[in-house]
Design a protein around this motif. Structure first.
Motif, short mmCIF file in Angstrom:
data_model
loop_
_atom_site.label_atom_id
_atom_site.label_comp_id
_atom_site.label_asym_id
_atom_site.label_seq_id
_atom_site.Cartn_x
_atom_site.Cartn_y
_atom_site.Cartn_z
N ARG A 11 -53.71 55.26 -69.35
CA ARG A 11 -53.02 56.52 -69.65
C ARG A 11 -51.87 56.76 -68.67
O ARG A 11 -52.03 56.59 -67.47
N LYS A 12 -50.72 57.17 -69.19
CA LYS A 12 -49.58 57.48 -68.32
C LYS A 12 -49.65 58.95 -67.92
O LYS A 12 -49.55 59.84 -68.77
N ILE A 13 -49.85 59.17 -66.65
CA ILE A 13 -50.03 60.55 -66.20
C ILE A 13 -49.08 60.88 -65.04
O ILE A 13 -48.47 60.00 -64.44
N THR A 14 -48.99 62.18 -64.77
CA THR A 14 -48.28 62.64 -63.59
C THR A 14 -49.29 63.36 -62.72
O THR A 14 -49.99 64.27 -63.18
N PHE A 15 -49.37 62.90 -61.49
CA PHE A 15 -50.33 63.44 -60.54
C PHE A 15 -49.58 64.45 -59.66
O PHE A 15 -48.51 64.15 -59.14
N GLY A 16 -50.15 65.65 -59.54
CA GLY A 16 -49.46 66.70 -58.79
C GLY A 16 -50.31 67.24 -57.65
O GLY A 16 -51.52 67.44 -57.84
N PHE A 17 -49.69 67.43 -56.51
CA PHE A 17 -50.40 68.09 -55.40
C PHE A 17 -49.39 68.91 -54.60
O PHE A 17 -48.25 68.50 -54.40
N ARG A 18 -49.83 70.08 -54.21
CA ARG A 18 -48.92 70.99 -53.51
C ARG A 18 -48.73 70.53 -52.07
O ARG A 18 -49.64 69.95 -51.47
#
Ligand SMILES: Nc1ncnc2c1ncn2[C@@H]1O[C@H](COP(=O)(O)OP(=O)(O)OP(=O)(O)O)[C@@H](O)[C@H]1O
Ligand SMILES: [Mg+2]
Length: 354
Positions: free
Chosen positions: A274-281
């Motif tokens: 799966r092509k995902i975007t991983f986000g963290f502040r």
């Protein structure tokens, strides 16, 4: 005070459609902020509520009354603009009372209302001055005074502070908040400044291309953005967003194009490939040997916190530490995102996992 109900609102200029079916409920006394990139339709939607733009489709209710076809002055709203447009030849008191005079309100009542509004806004000693002898912040207060004297059901603000310098903007922001706590008038507030929206609003509406991406309490949008767009838009410095593909393992991994690997939280539906975007502040990063190795680019201590930007592969990662950290440019440091507070989105659709 009044509720505002927006149902499937549409707006077109000729063949160009700019608002694509927006539905939104605003409660009595609520403070709602519209945010979004330039051209997304914030002002258009506000001006439709005000009656300054014709409504192409849908229904608008103010105080349980459909007002689609009512003129602005019959809607019982007051609007404060970015360029406050005071009458230069009138004193502060005359500027504030002008709309009441047009309505034929008696002089005694106008004086009383103007005096009361001036007191709330700290303008009492300036009532006899002309606008050209006022500071930017004082002029903005007069513009708000003009709205307050009318005691409307709804206040509408379109970027009222954007012409002020940074310091004054922060000061006026707290004044607007105090004003709303005092008067509790239903308020719709358009702003570019998401810190303004976060601090002022009970509810933020994030708009994008004439649609609502997400509407909710500020911290809900911050903690659980429903879309990639909201994730990137809300928060300053912005959330780190890394694209890659999911790899299987004892924990799932994010494999990025430049060869970097990051562990991912376990979330149902996160299949390998799966092509995902991983986000963290930026504030959810630990310095931990288990993290990815980065090379420090810039260290910016503000006193209360330290902002660090660092390079990992082809990516720049922004971190904010509450404590003082002893880091120098070019130093190597491992950054570990706090997986319990991380976010994942489908890269193609922008939708959230988990
Ligand atoms: N009178 C008009 N005629 C044609 N198009 C218009 C008109 N007014 C606005 N638009 C278009 O409608 C869209 C929304 O504009 P709007 O002013 O509502 O954006 P905004 O979100 O307030 O942007 P900004 O943050 O720059 O103020 C834009 O694409 C704009 O070009
Ligand atoms: Mg605008």
């Amino acid at each position: 005070m009044a509720t505002v109900e927006i149902r499937n609102m549409l707006k077109s200029y000729g063949s160009l459609q700019v608002i694509h079916g927006i539905s939104l409920g605003i409660e009595d006394g609520e403070f709602v902020a519209f945010v979004g990139p330039s051209g997304c339709g914030k002002s258009t939607l506000l001006r439709m509520i005000a009656g300054l733009e014709e409504i192409t489709g849908g229904e608008l209710e103010i105080g349980n009354r459909v007002v689609n076809d009512l003129a602005p002055k019959e809607r019982d709203i007051a609007m404060v603009f970015q360029n406050y447009a005071l009458y230069p030849h009138m004193t502060v008191a005359k500027n504030m009372g002008f709309s009441l005079r047009l309505q034929g309100v008696s002089k005694a009542e106008i004086d009383e209302k103007v005096r009361h509004a001036a007191e709330i806004l700290g303008l009492t000693h300036l009532l006899d001055r002309h606008p050209r002898h006022l500071s930017g912040g004082q002029r903005q207060r007069v513009a708000m005074g003009r709205a307050i004297v009318r005691d409307p059901q709804v206040f509408l603000f379109d970027e009222p502070l954007s012409n002020l310098d940074a310091k004054l903007r922060v000061q006026m922001r707290s004044e607007i908040k105090a004003l709303h706590q005092r008067l509790k008038t239903t308020t719709v507030y358009v702003t570019h400044d998401q810190v303004e929206a976060m601090t002022l609003a009970d509810k933020i509406v994030v708009m994008n291309g004439g649609r609502v991406e997400q509407a909710g309490p500020p911290l809900e949008l911050y903690d659980k953005p429903k879309t990639l767009f909201v994730a990137g838009f809300i928060g300053s410095p912005a959330m780190n967003l890394l694209q890659g593909e999911v790899r299987a393992g004892d924990v799932p991994w994010l494999a990025m194009e430049d060869g970097l690997l990051l562990p991912l939280p376990k979330v149902p539906g996160l299949q390998p490939g799966r092509k995902i975007t991983f986000g963290f502040r930026p504030e959810h990063i630990l310095i931990d040997p288990a993290g990815i190795e980065t090379k420090v680019l810039v260290v910016e201590p503000t006193g209360s916190e330290t902002q660090v930007s660092a390079r990992a592969g082809q990516h720049t990662i922004m971190a904010v530490f509450r404590d003082r950290v002893d880091l120098r440019p070019d130093q190597k440091v491992p950054f570990l995102p706090d997986l319990t507070r991380a976010h994942m989105f489908d890269t193609a659709s922008g939708g959230r996992f988990g």
